[in-house]
Design a protein around this motif. Structure first.
Motif, PDB file in Angstrom:
ATOM      1  N   ALA A 158     131.154 -32.527  40.570  1.00 52.84           N
ATOM      2  CA  ALA A 158     130.532 -33.555  39.720  1.00 52.84           C
ATOM      3  C   ALA A 158     130.850 -34.953  40.228  1.00 52.84           C
ATOM      4  O   ALA A 158     131.743 -35.640  39.732  1.00 52.84           O
ATOM      5  CB  ALA A 158     130.998 -33.395  38.279  1.00 52.84           C
ATOM      6  N   SER A 159     130.123 -35.364  41.249  1.00 57.68           N
ATOM      7  CA  SER A 159     130.324 -36.692  41.828  1.00 57.68           C
ATOM      8  C   SER A 159     128.977 -37.360  42.058  1.00 57.68           C
ATOM      9  O   SER A 159     127.933 -36.712  42.075  1.00 57.68           O
ATOM     10  CB  SER A 159     131.098 -36.585  43.143  1.00 57.68           C
ATOM     11  N   TYR A 160     129.027 -38.676  42.223  1.00 63.15           N
ATOM     12  CA  TYR A 160     127.806 -39.429  42.534  1.00 63.15           C
ATOM     13  C   TYR A 160     128.172 -40.529  43.521  1.00 63.15           C
ATOM     14  O   TYR A 160     129.286 -41.061  43.501  1.00 63.15           O
ATOM     15  CB  TYR A 160     127.185 -40.030  41.270  1.00 63.15           C
ATOM     16  N   GLY A 161     127.242 -40.848  44.381  1.00 58.71           N
ATOM     17  CA  GLY A 161     127.448 -41.924  45.340  1.00 58.71           C
ATOM     18  C   GLY A 161     126.768 -43.204  44.875  1.00 58.71           C
ATOM     19  O   GLY A 161     125.888 -43.181  44.013  1.00 58.71           O
ATOM     20  N   SER A 162     127.202 -44.315  45.452  1.00 55.81           N
ATOM     21  CA  SER A 162     126.527 -45.599  45.241  1.00 55.81           C
ATOM     22  C   SER A 162     126.583 -46.363  46.559  1.00 55.81           C
ATOM     23  O   SER A 162     127.375 -46.017  47.443  1.00 55.81           O
ATOM     24  CB  SER A 162     127.213 -46.407  44.130  1.00 55.81           C
ATOM     25  N   PRO A 163     125.770 -47.397  46.721  1.00 58.79           N
ATOM     26  CA  PRO A 163     125.775 -48.122  47.994  1.00 58.79           C
ATOM     27  C   PRO A 163     127.010 -48.973  48.232  1.00 58.79           C
ATOM     28  O   PRO A 163     127.212 -49.458  49.338  1.00 58.79           O
ATOM     29  CB  PRO A 163     124.517 -48.992  47.911  1.00 58.79           C
ATOM     30  N   ALA A 164     127.838 -49.164  47.202  1.00 60.68           N
ATOM     31  CA  ALA A 164     129.078 -49.929  47.377  1.00 60.68           C
ATOM     32  C   ALA A 164     129.887 -49.907  46.095  1.00 60.68           C
ATOM     33  O   ALA A 164     129.329 -49.864  44.995  1.00 60.68           O
ATOM     34  CB  ALA A 164     128.767 -51.386  47.745  1.00 60.68           C
ATOM     35  N   ALA A 165     131.193 -49.939  46.237  1.00 59.79           N
ATOM     36  CA  ALA A 165     132.056 -50.101  45.065  1.00 59.79           C
ATOM     37  C   ALA A 165     131.820 -51.485  44.477  1.00 59.79           C
ATOM     38  O   ALA A 165     131.768 -52.478  45.203  1.00 59.79           O
ATOM     39  CB  ALA A 165     133.521 -49.939  45.463  1.00 59.79           C
ATOM     40  N   GLY A 166     131.639 -51.545  43.169  1.00 64.17           N
ATOM     41  CA  GLY A 166     131.379 -52.825  42.519  1.00 64.17           C
ATOM     42  C   GLY A 166     129.920 -53.208  42.455  1.00 64.17           C
ATOM     43  O   GLY A 166     129.583 -54.271  41.935  1.00 64.17           O
ATOM     44  N   SER A 167     129.053 -52.347  42.966  1.00 65.36           N
ATOM     45  CA  SER A 167     127.607 -52.616  42.905  1.00 65.36           C
ATOM     46  C   SER A 167     127.067 -52.210  41.543  1.00 65.36           C
ATOM     47  O   SER A 167     127.699 -51.465  40.790  1.00 65.36           O
ATOM     48  CB  SER A 167     126.881 -51.826  44.003  1.00 65.36           C
ATOM     49  N   THR A 168     125.878 -52.694  41.226  1.00 63.44           N
ATOM     50  CA  THR A 168     125.245 -52.316  39.963  1.00 63.44           C
ATOM     51  C   THR A 168     125.072 -50.805  39.853  1.00 63.44           C
ATOM     52  O   THR A 168     125.377 -50.229  38.796  1.00 63.44           O
ATOM     53  CB  THR A 168     123.889 -53.038  39.808  1.00 63.44           C
ATOM     54  N   PRO A 169     124.605 -50.093  40.897  1.00 65.80           N
ATOM     55  CA  PRO A 169     124.497 -48.637  40.795  1.00 65.80           C
ATOM     56  C   PRO A 169     125.831 -47.948  40.512  1.00 65.80           C
ATOM     57  O   PRO A 169     125.875 -46.946  39.793  1.00 65.80           O
ATOM     58  CB  PRO A 169     123.932 -48.227  42.159  1.00 65.80           C
ATOM     59  N   HIS A 170     126.922 -48.483  41.070  1.00 69.74           N
ATOM     60  CA  HIS A 170     128.253 -47.934  40.790  1.00 69.74           C
ATOM     61  C   HIS A 170     128.500 -47.929  39.287  1.00 69.74           C
ATOM     62  O   HIS A 170     128.926 -46.916  38.710  1.00 69.74           O
ATOM     63  CB  HIS A 170     129.311 -48.778  41.511  1.00 69.74           C
ATOM     64  N   PHE A 171     128.202 -49.040  38.628  1.00 70.87           N
ATOM     65  CA  PHE A 171     128.484 -49.148  37.203  1.00 70.87           C
ATOM     66  C   PHE A 171     127.497 -48.363  36.347  1.00 70.87           C
ATOM     67  O   PHE A 171     127.862 -47.869  35.267  1.00 70.87           O
ATOM     68  CB  PHE A 171     128.528 -50.617  36.788  1.00 70.87           C
ATOM     69  N   ILE A 172     126.266 -48.208  36.810  1.00 70.93           N
ATOM     70  CA  ILE A 172     125.321 -47.358  36.074  1.00 70.93           C
ATOM     71  C   ILE A 172     125.861 -45.930  36.015  1.00 70.93           C
ATOM     72  O   ILE A 172     125.883 -45.288  34.954  1.00 70.93           O
ATOM     73  CB  ILE A 172     123.929 -47.390  36.737  1.00 70.93           C
ATOM     74  N   GLY A 173     126.313 -45.405  37.160  1.00 71.76           N
ATOM     75  CA  GLY A 173     126.861 -44.055  37.196  1.00 71.76           C
ATOM     76  C   GLY A 173     128.135 -43.924  36.382  1.00 71.76           C
ATOM     77  O   GLY A 173     128.348 -42.930  35.676  1.00 71.76           O
TER      78      GLY A 173
END
Length: 329
Positions: A158-173
């Motif tokens: 149960a993991s998800y990736g994002s384009p960078a730590a601290g990015s908007t996608p990081h916080f959505i996940g």
């Protein structure tokens, strides 16, 4: 119907901005440099180049704008360069709002003041983020609720990736997991491409990133976009419901790319640049270029952009505190 109404409203706003008279300057600049803090070839880079290409021959600039790529530090380096640039309109930076609205909540010592060191010029395009899963997740998982159920039953994967730590996608996940009591491990990448590659290859269960980066593989059946983050469905994948439609209205996020100038840039120069941006994103060739990478033309006034920056800053502060992430964490 919602998507059509969204485009009609956006088109009306753009038309009004484009029809406004170009401000009178003593003379146009010879050329404008556009700083961009992320890799060449990315969606934002394409936006900066296509809009900059239309600066030439306007009341703002005699020649087309040129993009100066200053990658590193999650887009902060480009803004550091902008802070020190001449305040005469000859240097702009294009950036997603995260660098101005989210970063102050993440970095204890930010090398620029997002409200005092820059002046908003105008937005150019909008990003909808998406949640997608690949072959590591069973084909029976078709909705966000399905994914959360699967993640709860399979904590090891149960993991998800994002384009960078601290990015908007990081916080959505992160908020998706926190708000639904499901532990989702975050895997940060350097940009979208390597993460999408791992999802398609079955090494990573899911990813949150600008949904334009998923579209080719989604259409090819190599991954499945489960949700997009806009207020309405994306015109590029209208078959995919939004987070809000699936009961996750708190994850509605429409992130824009906008142009900034150094503080104390003359108001007449800011207005001329804003008019040039709004005129550029009315052109079919520019719209087509943005569409290819999943961007929606999104214009407006400098005041609109400044207000949105402040509103997003206020929105994301408590959310980032809830996630508990800082640059030092």
């Amino acid at each position: 119907m919602q998507t059509r109404r969204h485009f009609v409203q956006t088109a009306a706003a753009l038309s009004a901005a484009a029809l406004a008279p170009f401000p009178a300057l003593a003379r146009p600049l010879e050329q404008v440099k556009i700083l961009y803090g992320f890799p060449a070839g990315s969606a934002g880079d394409i936006c900066a180049r296509r809009v900059g290409d239309r600066f030439g021959g306007t009341a703002y600039s005699k020649n087309n704008g040129i993009v100066d790529t200053r990658t590193g530090a999650g887009g902060r380096i480009a803004l550091e360069v902008l802070k020190a640039a001449p305040a005469d309109g000859s240097v702009l930076a294009m950036t997603p709002f995260s660098c101005l609205s989210l970063y102050p909540h993440i970095y204890k010592k930010l090398s620029y003041d997002p409200f005092a060191d820059f002046v908003a010029v105008g937005t150019a395009s909008m990003i909808h983020h998406g949640l997608a899963v690949g072959p590591l997740v069973p084909a029976s998982v078709k909705t966000v609720h399905d994914f959360l159920g699967w993640a709860k039953a399979n904590p090891k994967d149960a993991s998800y990736g994002s384009p960078a730590a601290g990015s908007t996608p990081h916080f959505i996940g992160a908020l998706l997991g926190l708000n639904n009591q499901v532990e989702l491990k975050h895997v940060p990448y350097r940009g979208s491409v390597p993460g999408v590659t791992d999802v398609v290859g079955g090494q990573l269960a899911a990813m949150v990133t600008p949904h334009g980066d998923f579209i080719p593989n989604h259409k090819a059946g190599k991954l499945r976009i489960l949700a997009t983050s806009g207020k309405q469905r994306s015109p590029f994948v209208p078959e995919v419901p939004t987070f809000a439609e699936q009961g996750f209205a708190d994850l509605t996020v429409e992130e824009w790319f906008g142009f900034y100038a150094p503080a104390k840039t003359p108001a007449s120069m800011v207005a001329a640049a804003n008019a040039a941006i709004n005129a550029a994103i009315q052109e079919k060739s520019v719209v087509d270029s943005l569409t290819v990478v999943g961007l929606i033309p999104y214009g407006g006034t400098a005041d609109d952009m400044a207000y949105s920056q402040k509103r997003e800053f206020e929105r994301w502060g408590p959310l980032i505190k809830k996630v508990g992430f800082t640059a030092e964490s």
